[in-house]
Scaffold this active site. Structure first.
Site, PDB file in Angstrom:
ATOM      1  N   GLU A  93       6.073 -37.515 -12.038  1.00 41.97           N
ATOM      2  CA  GLU A  93       5.948 -38.643 -12.974  1.00 41.97           C
ATOM      3  C   GLU A  93       4.512 -39.104 -13.136  1.00 41.97           C
ATOM      4  O   GLU A  93       4.099 -39.490 -14.229  1.00 41.97           O
ATOM      5  CB  GLU A  93       6.814 -39.810 -12.479  1.00 41.97           C
ATOM      6  CG  GLU A  93       6.848 -40.972 -13.443  1.00 41.97           C
ATOM      7  CD  GLU A  93       7.848 -42.026 -13.035  1.00 41.97           C
ATOM      8  OE1 GLU A  93       7.921 -43.047 -13.715  1.00 41.97           O
ATOM      9  OE2 GLU A  93       8.554 -41.825 -12.026  1.00 41.97           O
ATOM     10  N   ASP A  94       3.742 -39.069 -12.067  1.00 47.88           N
ATOM     11  CA  ASP A  94       2.429 -39.716 -12.084  1.00 47.88           C
ATOM     12  C   ASP A  94       1.241 -38.768 -11.972  1.00 47.88           C
ATOM     13  O   ASP A  94       0.112 -39.220 -11.893  1.00 47.88           O
ATOM     14  CB  ASP A  94       2.348 -40.740 -10.936  1.00 47.88           C
ATOM     15  CG  ASP A  94       3.307 -41.900 -11.152  1.00 47.88           C
ATOM     16  OD1 ASP A  94       3.635 -42.175 -12.314  1.00 47.88           O
ATOM     17  OD2 ASP A  94       3.728 -42.517 -10.165  1.00 47.88           O
TER      18      ASP A  94
END
Length: 751
Positions: free
Chosen positions: A109-110
């Site tokens: 996600e990051d």
């Protein structure tokens, strides 16, 4: 995901080079993180001395490189978060795949890392689990509710493939709750509410009692800080005296069990703050009347000795009637097993006793996570485990639930802890939520039994279908082949399964009626406007339907049938040349006009988004006030009924998604809302004066007031107030101040 991390731009928008700390600072950060990793590795090796930690080290190093330069809102290096999540799981003796997932749970996600890279480096299991924990991208999802619903859908599907997904997610949420101080107050409240409503119940359903308790207490701390402080201080004030009582009880039990040659380990405990608070609110009692505030846990070597120990306890102290529960003979759905009893102990102090074996205790605290303690490398969900049977049911019906609100409401209903154990006439046990009805029982047996249900016998006697079942009831369902579910059932059924099945039948029938009505409305309006529908092609109709956000003509017709918009609007789009001249916009209403219109029935403090001419009114069942989240439902012939999103009718899904319409508070000032409060207090002189003084200080008008002694309890008084408030914030401020008054036990808002 770490909810307290600084917001990052989308991957495509992030700079190629992140800003890194100065060399000296970077060195300190690396040392700190390396120390945390060493603690993690030591914890793993303590439980599994022969474990090969090379894969764990690789996961740590990849996560460290991926999160380099990222920091949490608190200023700590971001990598500390996945390390602490992994530490929580290592202390619960989880396997290597789970720990690797914990370290890597935010890289998809990051960071630029892809799932293909994870598969190549760590294998299918780790990649699948990390992907399952990762939230969906926010692109294309309109609201926070939709994002939350889709994220939970994905997580539920991933859980079926591998239950370790939710175990990592729970540990992730637990660490986020422990580090929530750095977030703004509104985000703290939102995350705390989500934790108590969703994640703590999931932990309960998976049998992870210790995790559930921690999540609930941390959620309580941020959801209602003042009540949390009040309850914890009340517990602390009594701690020394309680510990002395528990020590005396423990020594007595040790002596008695030793005399009977029953081997046992004995522990004392004080009830958790959230559990105390819930019991106080539910029963309108103060802390001294919480009979299971003190507890003793007896852990012995066999089921036989569990029952023998129960006999010793009852021989020494008098049991409190109705407080004996045998979860060994009939385990809870999450496989929890234990004997429970409450007794009146020394000096009139009541306490609870839980008796179980070592294995039962391990399962009670760790739940489904216990499968990985001794079964290293156990893969995926356990097929024959009852703890995940409810999950498979969730996945079945979630495929039909496209509306985010329906999905979230159904999920919350289904996560309520089961407490009622009933029997079929043949002796089969059926486990249902508290206050479940014969309708819930019927659908638990089979969908067709529920659909054809016409009556019920409980313990041989006919009862209404809304009758609330109790432990030990023997339930017989009466059916007829031509019977159909009633919409009224939605008002009292408790299980998501029953509600879903009932709505499915009703919606199909209601939708057909709405489509037929919508078609007739279009034909009638076309005749009135002189438009020949025979010249309108299907492609034109589909194009107009698409303008309103519908993929099918039937969906457009159903929306017309429900009254979401007028047939004239549709005909105007089909034949623009027939459109009448646009009227001039009316001036904004004055304050006097607004008050007058409200008296006449139209509520001009609420408006439908994008539509100005639909009649709206606040539903009497919940009477929403400005500032509360609201939702509109179209009612034939009456306009749009506006409910609070927390209304029981909304939560019980009494309405179809097709009848839902977006509404908002209009920009109005000066309007007030009547709110009825019921305050339960100690019956003492002067308390009414204190409560009314608070209202005077807030310049709040009292429309009516009544105070009386509680008929059921001699020491309790009930004060009923109807007051005028400006908005939700003012009401919350008043209620919070009133709760601080000595002797106030509970405050309820009635509708």
């Amino acid at each position: 995901m770490d909810s307290s991390k600084e917001a990052l731009p989308p991957k495509s928008a992030r700079p190629a080079v992140v800003k890194v700390p100065a060399p000296a600072e970077a060195g300190e950060v690396e040392e700190k993180l390396e120390a945390e990793y060493s603690t993690l590795a030591a914890t793993v090796l303590k439980a599994r001395p022969t474990e090969d930690l090379s894969g764990l080290r690789q996961a740590y190093e990849l996560a460290l490189r991926s999160h380099a330069g990222q920091r949490r809102m608190s200023g700590e290096p971001y990598m500390s978060h996945p390390l602490q999540v992994a530490q929580i799981l290592a202390e619960r003796n989880m396997d290597l795949v789970t720990l690797q997932t914990a370290l890597l749970h935010d890289v998809l996600e990051d960071t630029p890392i892809t799932i293909e890279e994870l598969k190549k480096k760590f294998g299918e299991d780790v990649a699948r689990c990390v992907n399952g924990v990762t939230k969906l991208s926010k692109i294309g999802l309109a609201s926070r509710e939709a994002r939350q619903a889709e994220s939970l859908r994905k997580m539920l599907l991933a859980m079926v493939d591998d239950i370790r997904v939710i175990i990592v997610k729970l540990a992730d949420r637990l660490h986020n709750m422990k580090t929530l101080d750095s977030l703004p107050r509104d985000r703290q409240e939102r995350i705390a509410a989500e934790t108590i409503e969703l994640y703590a119940p999931i932990a309960h359903r998976l049998g992870m009692g210790k995790m559930r308790g921690e999540l609930e207490d941390l959620g309580f701390k941020y959801l209602d800080p003042e009540a949390f402080v009040e309850v914890t201080e009340a517990i602390e004030v009594r701690r020394q005296a309680n510990e002395q009582v528990l020590d005396e009880i423990r020594r007595t039990i040790e002596k008695k069990l030793s005399h009977e040659m029953i081997p046992a380990r004995i522990f004392g405990r004080v009830k958790r703050p959230w559990s105390v608070y819930q019991k106080q609110r539910r029963q309108k009692i103060d802390i001294d009347q919480v009979y299971d505030l003190l507890g003793i846990r007896i852990i012995t070597d066999s089921v036989k000795n569990c029952y023998a120990a129960l006999g010793v306890i009852h021989n020494e102290w008098h049991p409190i009637p109705g407080r004996i529960k045998d979860f060994i003979a009939i385990p809870r759905p999450n496989l929890y097993q234990s004997l429970h009893t409450s007794v009146m102990g020394p000096k009139g102090v009541a306490f609870e006793v839980q008796i179980r074996t070592e294995e039962m205790n391990r399962i009670a605290e760790e739940g489904i996570a216990a499968h990985w303690k001794y079964k290293e490398g156990k893969k995926g969900a356990i097929d024959d485990d009852q703890r995940v049977a409810w999950l498979r049911q969730l996945v079945e019906w979630q495929r039909e639930m496209r509306d985010p609100g329906d999905f979230m409401s159904n999920l919350k209903v289904d996560l309520y802890p089961e407490e009622v154990y009933c029997f079929t006439p043949r002796g089969k046990v059926v486990v249902l939520p508290r206050d479940a009805t014969p309708i819930d029982f019927a659908y638990a047996i089979h969908t067709d039994v529920g659909h054809r249900c016409t009556g019920a016998k409980v313990n041989g006697r006919m009862v209404p279908l809304k009758h609330q079942l109790r432990n030990g009831d023997i339930v017989e369902i009466l059916t007829q082949s031509n019977s159909q579910p009633s919409r009224d059932w939605l008002g009292f059924v408790k299980t998501a399964r029953a509600r879903n099945k009932i709505r499915h039948v009703i919606n199909a029938s209601e939708r057909e009626k709405a489509i037929d009505l919508g078609q007739k409305l279009i034909e009638r309006e076309a005749r009135r406007m002189g438009v020949g529908l025979s010249r309108v092609t299907r492609a034109q109709m589909e194009s107009v339907a698409a303008e309103y956000g519908y993929s099918k003509i039937e969906d457009l017709q159903a929306a017309l049938g429900w009254g979401k918009f007028s047939a004239r609007q549709v005909i105007t789009k089909l034949a623009p040349e027939s459109a009448p001249p646009e009227p001039q916009p009316a001036p904004a209403p004055s304050a006097e006009q607004t008050a007058q219109w409200q008296d006449q029935g139209k509520d001009y403090v609420i408006q439908v988004k994008g539509i100005n001419d639909l009649l709206t009114y606040r539903a009497k069942c919940c009477n929403p006030i400005r500032g509360e989240p609201i939702v509109g439902y179209i009612t034939r012939g009456k306009g749009v009924a506006v409910h609070s999103k927390a209304c029981s009718n909304v939560q019980n899904l009494m309405y179809e998604a097709e009848r839902r319409i977006e509404v908002e508070w209009a920009r109005g000032a000066g309007e007030s809302f009547n709110v009825r409060l019921v305050i339960h207090t100690d019956d003492r002189t002067g308390i009414l004066a204190q409560l009314t003084q608070i209202l005077y200080d807030e310049e709040i008008s009292i429309r009516s007031i009544e105070a009386r002694a509680d008929d059921r309890r001699f020491d309790v008084a009930v004060v009923e107030l109807t007051i005028e408030v400006r908005d939700k914030k003012q009401l919350e401020r008043v209620v919070t101040t009133m709760r601080r008054v000595a002797g106030v036990r509970d405050i309820e808002r009635k509708h």
